[in-house]
Scaffold this motif. Structure first.
Motif, PDB file in Angstrom:
ATOM      1  N   PHE A  71       0.846  -1.192   0.000  1.00 48.12           N
ATOM      2  CA  PHE A  71       0.000   0.000   0.000  1.00 48.12           C
ATOM      3  C   PHE A  71       0.884   1.245   0.000  1.00 48.12           C
ATOM      4  N   THR A  72       0.362   2.316  -0.595  1.00 48.98           N
ATOM      5  CA  THR A  72       0.994   3.632  -0.517  1.00 48.98           C
ATOM      6  C   THR A  72       0.122   4.506   0.371  1.00 48.98           C
ATOM      7  N   VAL A  87      -1.685  10.095  -7.483  1.00 43.23           N
ATOM      8  CA  VAL A  87      -0.677   9.146  -7.007  1.00 43.23           C
ATOM      9  C   VAL A  87      -0.681   7.946  -7.938  1.00 43.23           C
ATOM     10  N   GLY A  88       0.492   7.606  -8.447  1.00 45.80           N
ATOM     11  CA  GLY A  88       0.631   6.430  -9.300  1.00 45.80           C
ATOM     12  C   GLY A  88       1.370   5.328  -8.565  1.00 45.80           C
ATOM     13  N   THR A  89       0.761   4.152  -8.523  1.00 36.82           N
ATOM     14  CA  THR A  89       1.399   2.982  -7.924  1.00 36.82           C
ATOM     15  C   THR A  89       1.508   1.894  -8.987  1.00 36.82           C
ATOM     16  N   ILE A 130      -3.593   4.038  -0.976  1.00 36.33           N
ATOM     17  CA  ILE A 130      -3.801   3.588  -2.350  1.00 36.33           C
ATOM     18  C   ILE A 130      -3.133   2.230  -2.485  1.00 36.33           C
ATOM     19  N   THR A 131      -3.783   1.298  -3.146  1.00 41.41           N
ATOM     20  CA  THR A 131      -3.212  -0.039  -3.293  1.00 41.41           C
ATOM     21  C   THR A 131      -1.989  -0.001  -4.197  1.00 41.41           C
ATOM     22  N   GLY A 133      -3.328   4.390 -11.114  1.00 36.40           N
ATOM     23  CA  GLY A 133      -3.101   5.828 -11.041  1.00 36.40           C
ATOM     24  C   GLY A 133      -4.380   6.462 -10.543  1.00 36.40           C
ATOM     25  N   ASN A 134      -4.310   7.150  -9.425  1.00 29.56           N
ATOM     26  CA  ASN A 134      -5.514   7.602  -8.735  1.00 29.56           C
ATOM     27  C   ASN A 134      -5.477   9.120  -8.547  1.00 29.56           C
ATOM     28  N   ALA A 135      -6.460   9.819  -9.147  1.00 26.70           N
ATOM     29  CA  ALA A 135      -6.637  11.253  -8.912  1.00 26.70           C
ATOM     30  C   ALA A 135      -7.795  11.430  -7.944  1.00 26.70           C
TER      31      ALA A 135
END
Length: 431
Positions: A148-149, A187-189, A169-170, A193-195
């Protein structure tokens, strides 16, 4: 007698018709007087702007419209439309202007009046508006663990720091960026990629990474005042997203090549492409079409690239164990070494006023392009991430779990141990 009477009526109707036909048509527009605000009144946003005045007409006024516009006649307020059935009218309307993205400048109160013949008059009154000041709203940092981030909000006081875990964020962390203009964090993991918006951290839009030989999110860049987010991905593409997460453009690397560090200007994308760890080049691409203009072979890996002028880019290059500072000319396609510092690994850089600040394994360094000199500002820790807060003039640097803060003359102000390894720092403003 009946015939004479009939003729008289005909003559009477004819005379009335001629009178009405010859009557003067109303071609006079209403007269507008703006009493308040007076010319060039100044307002500091957020502001309440009260518009007072009167309108008169020699016939009936049909309606008036009141709003505030910019120099291009684009409205910055809701238009008020008032229906009137009178030859005179006094108006007083209040407008609340609190648009955070409105720029300082000259604006205009605009009053339009229409009479029953649709004759139009328009009156303008210039006003001066000062924009809402730009302020730092939040400082965030990111950590990762157990696939997780985690996003934390940071509050720095007099010698103390408070952290609060506010979002997760996963996936393991890759890249992140804060878009203050459109009020979201991206945030990109490895998984997504989650905005998400920064108040309640509600998801706005997502990017699903495709399979790639490298980290999918290798670079995030904002241009056009934050209206565009450019995502450099490990599958050899640069996708441009608008504020709603819609793709507006895609640039493709050449076959069997991938993008490294890049910088955007009005016309070009300048940056590194590579086909292997040792085969690398600096390329110049058309920003819209992606057509390649030119390239120059690079030995080493570009850590950071930025603009010194319209024509010259600085390039922070890692060649084996040596940090190299180079310059690249777009117009001549020349690439040359300015300075080399042996046994130094560089991870991040920031350019300001002909000074290049560097986060390295030897500490916090500063290179002066005028004097060609390199100074170690603080060698206490190896630093990996570097952010500059331009309102306070503070530098935020990370070293493992430590957050170090320096002022603009590079005095160490505070060092905080935040327990977890910091992967990035985000500065979020009100606009």
């Amino acid at each position: 007698m009946l015939v004479n009477l009939k003729n008289r009526y005909i003559i009477l109707f004819f005379l009335i018709f001629c009178f009405l036909s010859c009557a003067k048509k109303d071609n006079d527009a209403p007269v507008i007087s703006i009493i308040s605000p007076v010319e060039n009144t100044s307002y500091q946003l957020p502001a309440s702007i009260v518009i007072r005045g009167n309108v008169i007409d020699d016939h009936n006024i049909n309606n008036i419209k009141i709003n505030i516009v910019d120099e291009n006649q684009s409205p910055i307020s809701t238009e008020i439309n008032i229906t009137i059935d009178s030859f005179e009218y006094q108006f007083e309307e209040s407008f609340q202007i609190n648009e955070r993205l409105l720029n300082s400048g000259t604006y205009y109160v605009n009053v339009k009046a229409f009479d029953e013949e649709n004759n139009l008059s328009s009156s303008y009154r210039s006003i001066q508006i000062s924009e809402i000041p730009r302020v730092l709203k939040s400082i965030y940092f990111l950590t990762q663990g157990h696939f997780f981030t985690y996003l934390y909000q940071l509050t720095v006081g007099n010698g103390f720091v408070i952290t609060e875990n506010i979002h997760s964020i996963t996936g393991n962390f890759q890249k992140s960026i804060s878009n203050s203009r459109h009020e979201y964090i991206f945030v990109g993991t490895e998984n997504v990629g989650n905005a998400f918006e920064h108040e309640f951290f509600t998801d706005l839009w997502m990017i699903n990474p495709s399979l790639s030989p490298y980290n999918y999110f290798t670079g995030l860049h904002l241009t056009d005042l934050g209206n565009q987010l450019h995502v450099v991905s490990g599958d050899g593409e640069i996708k441009t997203f608008n504020k709603n997460g819609q793709i507006t453009n895609t640039i493709y690397a050449a076959q069997q090549e991938w993008f490294g560090e890049v910088v955007f200007d009005d016309d070009f994308i300048i940056g590194e492409v590579f086909s292997s760890l040792i085969s690398r080049s600096i390329v110049v691409l058309n920003r819209n079409s992606g057509a390649e203009n030119q390239r120059f072979q690079n030995i080493g890996e570009v850590v950071k690239i930025g603009k010194l002028s319209d024509d010259i880019c600085y390039v922070v290059n890692q060649y084996q164990n040596n940090m190299q500072l180079k310059k690249y000319s777009i117009s001549t396609n020349n690439y040359w070494l300015e300075y080399e510092f042996p046994n130094c690994n560089v991870y991040d850089a920031f350019y300001k006023d002909n000074l290049l600040f560097l986060a390295t394994d030897l500490g916090f360094l500063r290179f002066n392009f005028n004097t060609m000199s390199l100074v170690n500002l603080n060698g206490q820790y190896p630093f990996h991430n570097l952010k500059y807060e331009d309102i306070s003039g503070l530098f935020y640097l990370t070293s493992g779990s430590k957050l170090c803060i320096f002022d603009e003359v590079n005095n160490a102000l505070n060092t905080f141990d935040l327990n977890d390894t910091l992967t990035d720092i985000l500065l979020h403003y009100n606009k």
